[in-house]
Scaffold this active site. Structure first.
Site, PDB file in Angstrom:
ATOM      1  N   GLU A 170       0.806  -1.224   0.000  1.00  0.00           N
ATOM      2  CA  GLU A 170       0.000   0.000   0.000  1.00  0.00           C
ATOM      3  C   GLU A 170       0.842   1.278   0.000  1.00  0.00           C
ATOM      4  O   GLU A 170       0.632   2.167   0.814  1.00  0.00           O
ATOM      5  CB  GLU A 170      -0.968  -0.011   1.189  1.00  0.00           C
ATOM      6  N   ASN A 216       2.076  -5.324  -2.940  1.00  0.00           N
ATOM      7  CA  ASN A 216       0.692  -5.664  -2.602  1.00  0.00           C
ATOM      8  C   ASN A 216      -0.142  -4.398  -2.392  1.00  0.00           C
ATOM      9  O   ASN A 216       0.299  -3.483  -1.686  1.00  0.00           O
ATOM     10  CB  ASN A 216       0.719  -6.494  -1.298  1.00  0.00           C
ATOM     11  N   HIS A 258     -10.226  -6.312  -1.787  1.00  0.00           N
ATOM     12  CA  HIS A 258     -11.231  -5.913  -0.783  1.00  0.00           C
ATOM     13  C   HIS A 258     -12.348  -5.182  -1.520  1.00  0.00           C
ATOM     14  O   HIS A 258     -12.199  -4.010  -1.889  1.00  0.00           O
ATOM     15  CB  HIS A 258     -10.616  -4.976   0.259  1.00  0.00           C
ATOM     16  N   GLU A 289      -6.070 -10.804  -0.523  1.00  0.00           N
ATOM     17  CA  GLU A 289      -6.859 -10.472   0.686  1.00  0.00           C
ATOM     18  C   GLU A 289      -8.346 -10.378   0.353  1.00  0.00           C
ATOM     19  O   GLU A 289      -9.034  -9.466   0.820  1.00  0.00           O
ATOM     20  CB  GLU A 289      -6.399  -9.132   1.275  1.00  0.00           C
ATOM     21  N   ASP A 291     -12.129 -10.177   0.177  1.00  0.00           N
ATOM     22  CA  ASP A 291     -13.400 -10.241   0.902  1.00  0.00           C
ATOM     23  C   ASP A 291     -14.350  -9.239   0.261  1.00  0.00           C
ATOM     24  O   ASP A 291     -13.910  -8.324  -0.439  1.00  0.00           O
ATOM     25  CB  ASP A 291     -13.258 -10.041   2.421  1.00  0.00           C
TER      26      ASP A 291
HETATM   27  O1  9MR Z   1      -7.069  -7.581   9.095  1.00  0.00           O
HETATM   28  C1  9MR Z   1      -6.152  -6.690   9.669  1.00  0.00           C
HETATM   29  C2  9MR Z   1      -6.755  -6.107  10.941  1.00  0.00           C
HETATM   30  O2  9MR Z   1      -6.888  -7.095  11.928  1.00  0.00           O
HETATM   31  C3  9MR Z   1      -5.895  -4.960  11.436  1.00  0.00           C
HETATM   32  O3  9MR Z   1      -6.526  -4.323  12.529  1.00  0.00           O
HETATM   33  C4  9MR Z   1      -5.675  -3.973  10.297  1.00  0.00           C
HETATM   34  C5  9MR Z   1      -4.814  -2.794  10.753  1.00  0.00           C
HETATM   35  O4  9MR Z   1      -4.589  -1.901   9.721  1.00  0.00           O
HETATM   36  O5  9MR Z   1      -5.042  -4.627   9.226  1.00  0.00           O
HETATM   37  C6  9MR Z   1      -5.852  -5.604   8.671  1.00  0.00           C
HETATM   38  O6  9MR Z   1      -5.237  -6.180   7.537  1.00  0.00           O
HETATM   39  C7  9MR Z   1      -4.930  -5.313   6.448  1.00  0.00           C
HETATM   40  C8  9MR Z   1      -3.740  -5.879   5.725  1.00  0.00           C
HETATM   41  O7  9MR Z   1      -2.682  -6.095   6.609  1.00  0.00           O
HETATM   42  C9  9MR Z   1      -3.303  -4.981   4.579  1.00  0.00           C
HETATM   43  N1  9MR Z   1      -4.397  -4.689   3.695  1.00  0.00           N
HETATM   44  C10 9MR Z   1      -5.623  -4.232   4.307  1.00  0.00           C
HETATM   45  C11 9MR Z   1      -6.053  -5.207   5.409  1.00  0.00           C
HETATM   46  C12 9MR Z   1      -7.389  -4.788   5.987  1.00  0.00           C
HETATM   47  O8  9MR Z   1      -7.266  -3.550   6.628  1.00  0.00           O
END
Ligand code: 9MR
Length: 397
Positions: A170, A216, A258, A289, A291
């Site tokens: 990101e 990613n 997402h 990822e 969903d």
């Molecule tokens: O699923 C993750 C969540 O438990 C955390 O609180 C969050 C913090 O930013 O990150 C989530 O995972 C992220 C991933 O690492 C990177 N892409 C976006 C995902 C969803 O926010």
């Protein structure tokens, strides 16, 4: 067909049948693909089906179902949070590997691949690091050295046990950020400038010559205007192309996937076209990822099926679009969902105004939803030429 061709076709057919059905079909128990797991069905295509794993759920003695499904339905796992910098090094100089090691061992026990997530991200950084930079006690030069050490330490620890690393996550802004012209955003770009991206890939490669190294990001499922000022997919494409041209060892681009049913969604061919464009750069792709969330209106929360059904249907359709596109492009190596049950999805925690949810493929009681069935159907019904092994790049030097 020449005899040799026949032989190899036969070998493929036998291997495929073996992969699909561990036990041979018999007259009393005919082969039934619908009873197979996602992992087994993915194997027919050489495609790994993954999930993010929540460390708390994995350790919950009261929830064996979580572990059972994580172990059986998936052929790849990703640490949802356990490999992030704040989890690994909460105190400067002291690494806590407990949860990350546990996941890697879980994967080994269950013969699963591991997607390493994540080496460089502006989020979930340890407080000592961000506050040190903010108060000037960590200089820019020291910060760069800390990043190099972090990448080297983590990648070396798991060398040979990680299939794909999300090296940089990101790095690119969104159209709703300021300024709205797409740019490199966040902590690392602000403090080190965009060259940290090339550095990170080089350091990761030096620490593991074999892992596939990924960039990613989200909202890069399909191309838009083609103008990198407002089309994030184009921006990332140009970035990846530039990195390859400079000889930076990037092997793939992870498209997070997402999605939300309330947005304009993509069709399969748009997504296929994007995966092919990245393949044209010599890069692998993966959905990393996936969903598909929905707004939880009052009616949804009250259980009104006229409101719930279209959401489940639209969610399933979106999961399916990404799967079909991945199947259609042989350099798409894996399809990972970001958690498999609504019981542990990040979505309700993150989106609460308005509340969102229903984003995964199993409900909160581990009942498979329509999305699960559609993913299965895609894997079952994809016919030639989409039943060929995947083509992975040789790790770039
Ligand atoms: O699923 C993750 C969540 O438990 C955390 O609180 C969050 C913090 O930013 O990150 C989530 O995972 C992220 C991933 O690492 C990177 N892409 C976006 C995902 C969803 O926010």
């Amino acid at each position: 067909m020449k005899p040799r061709r026949w032989i190899s076709a036969g070998v493929v057919a036998v291997a495929t049948a073996a992969a699909l059905n561990a036990l041979p079909a018999t007259a009393s128990r005919p082969y039934d693909p619908t009873t197979q797991t996602l992992a087994a069905l993915g194997q027919r295509h050489g495609l790994k089906i993954g999930t993010a794993v929540n460390a708390t759920a994995l350790n919950d003695a009261g929830d064996p179902q979580y572990r059972r499904l994580a172990a059986s339905e998936f052929s790849s796992v990703t640490a949802e949070n356990a490999m992030k910098w704040e989890s690994l090094e909460p105190t400067r100089g002291t690494y806590d590997w407990t949860a990350a090691d546990q996941l890697v061992e879980f994967a080994a026990r269950n013969r699963q691949a591991v997607r390493g997530h994540v080496l460089v991200w502006h989020s979930q950084l340890p407080a000592w690091l961000t506050s040190g930079v903010a108060d000037g006690s960590i200089s820019k030069q020291e910060l760069r050295e800390l990043l190099r050490k972090h990448i080297t330490t983590v990648v070396k620890r798991y060398q040979g046990r990680i299939w794909q690393w999300d090296v940089v996550n990101e790095a690119v802004s969104d159209p709703w950020d300021t300024p709205s012209t797409l740019h490199y955003k966040g902590f690392w770009a602000q403090n080190l400038g965009p060259d940290y991206i090339a550095d990170a890939f080089r350091w990761a490669r030096a620490a593991d010559p074999r892992a596939l190294l990924f960039y990613n990001d989200y909202n890069i499922e399909a191309f838009g205007s083609g103008n990198p000022a407002d089309d994030k997919t184009q921006f990332v494409y140009d970035m990846a192309k530039g990195l390859r041209a400079q000889g930076v060892p990037i092997d793939g681009v992870g498209s997070q996937g997402h999605l939300g049913t309330q947005y304009g969604n993509f069709d399969t061919l748009q997504v296929t076209a994007a995966l092919k464009r990245f393949a044209g750069l010599g890069l692998a792709t993966a959905f990393t990822e996936v969903d598909v969330r929905s707004e939880m209106t009052e009616a949804v929360r009250a259980g009104n099926s006229a409101e719930i059904n279209p959401r489940l249907q639209a969610s399933a359709a979106n999961f399916s679009v990404l799967m079909k596109a991945c199947l259609a492009v042989r350099t798409c190596l894996s399809y990972t969902v970001w958690g498999f049950s609504d019981k542990y999805s990040w979505v309700p925690d993150w989106f609460n105004d308005p509340p969102e949810g229903l984003a995964t493929i199993y409900d909160e009681n581990y009942q498979p939803k329509r999305a699960y069935q559609e993913l299965k159907s895609d894997l079952i019904f994809a016919g030639p030429p989409y039943v060929l092994p995947r083509v992975a790049p040789r790790p770039h030097r």
